[in-house]
Scaffold this motif. Sequence first.
Motif, short mmCIF file in Angstrom:
data_model
loop_
_atom_site.label_atom_id
_atom_site.label_comp_id
_atom_site.label_asym_id
_atom_site.label_seq_id
_atom_site.Cartn_x
_atom_site.Cartn_y
_atom_site.Cartn_z
N TRP A 1 0.61 -1.44 -0.24
CA TRP A 1 0.24 0.02 -0.06
C TRP A 1 0.80 0.84 -0.20
O TRP A 1 1.79 1.32 0.68
N GLY A 2 0.22 2.19 -1.16
CA GLY A 2 1.50 3.78 -0.48
C GLY A 2 -0.06 4.52 -0.75
O GLY A 2 -0.83 4.74 -1.10
N MET A 3 0.33 4.92 0.61
CA MET A 3 -1.16 5.87 0.96
C MET A 3 -0.57 7.81 0.99
O MET A 3 0.65 8.37 0.87
N SER A 4 -1.04 8.39 0.08
CA SER A 4 -0.71 10.32 0.07
C SER A 4 -2.34 10.26 0.64
O SER A 4 -2.77 9.58 1.01
N PHE A 5 -2.06 11.72 1.06
CA PHE A 5 -2.67 12.40 2.01
C PHE A 5 -2.92 14.30 1.18
O PHE A 5 -2.55 14.25 1.23
N ASP A 6 -4.17 14.10 1.83
CA ASP A 6 -4.76 15.13 1.30
C ASP A 6 -3.95 16.79 1.76
O ASP A 6 -3.73 16.30 3.26
N LYS B 1 -1.90 18.31 7.25
CA LYS B 1 -1.49 19.35 8.29
C LYS B 1 -1.97 19.01 9.53
O LYS B 1 -1.50 19.54 10.25
N ALA B 2 -3.07 18.36 9.74
CA ALA B 2 -3.70 18.27 11.10
C ALA B 2 -3.08 17.45 12.08
O ALA B 2 -2.80 16.90 12.91
N ASP C 1 -0.11 10.65 15.74
CA ASP C 1 -1.37 10.09 14.86
C ASP C 1 -0.87 9.37 13.88
O ASP C 1 -1.32 7.79 13.87
N ILE C 2 0.04 9.45 13.40
CA ILE C 2 0.47 8.24 12.56
C ILE C 2 1.08 6.93 12.90
O ILE C 2 0.98 5.85 12.79
N LYS D 1 6.91 16.01 7.38
CA LYS D 1 8.33 16.90 7.28
C LYS D 1 8.18 17.25 5.29
O LYS D 1 7.58 18.34 4.91
N ASP D 2 8.50 16.35 4.32
CA ASP D 2 7.80 16.59 3.16
C ASP D 2 6.91 16.95 3.27
O ASP D 2 6.16 18.21 2.42
N ALA D 3 5.88 15.66 3.45
CA ALA D 3 4.32 16.05 3.41
C ALA D 3 3.51 17.72 3.33
O ALA D 3 2.85 18.00 3.52
N GLN D 4 3.76 17.40 5.21
CA GLN D 4 3.49 19.20 4.97
C GLN D 4 4.32 20.56 5.12
O GLN D 4 3.88 21.32 5.33
N ALA D 5 5.23 20.22 4.30
CA ALA D 5 5.64 21.77 3.96
C ALA D 5 5.13 22.49 2.90
O ALA D 5 3.65 22.00 2.13
#
Length: 187
Positions: free
Chosen positions: A38-43, A48-49, A54-55, A124-128
């Motif tokens: 599974w590869g999870m991408s996020f809105d 950001k929340a 959580d993860i 860090k990258d996903a919330q940049a």
Amino acid sequence: MNPVHINLKETLQELINVDILITGDPAQQQEELYYNTWGMSFDRDFIKALTIQDINDFVIELIKNRSQQVLDINKGPATFYLWYDEQSVCLCFDILSGDNIKLPFRCKVNQISTPIRIIQDFLKDAQAEIHPLDFQNFKFFEPGDPGWDEFDEEKEEEDISLKTIDVYVTILPQSKIENILKKIISA
């Protein structure tokens, strides 16, 4: 790989309960990869929340559930592993039959004892502020540009084999799953 776009906590919860395929047969590893990866991408707003905790809580619950699934299937042991795919900005995980398997990466693998560093790097990258996959982060080449004619497929493959990726690995089922969870939480 099964891509999934996460925009609600409920979607994460659904991933925890997805059926797995554990055959106990190394010859069927490709089928297990297809079914269990599974590869999870996020809105952007949703990620950001989220916090590291959580993860991490999601990963703990995922490992507990996968461990129970392996016990229920009775074809264990199995190897669970988690990594961050920087090119797609996806948090990825998989489970394969066996406990002494070669992980299916073409690059070098740095096995780490907890998923925290992977989660931190991903967040860090996903919330940049400027997402790594934003248009402005790409450089485009046109015929005549320096380097245009220099693409070498063999060199590209060689470059991939020199890359090192952090991967969290644990063997399931664990008779003392609580020990694994304590190790993850304390990291």
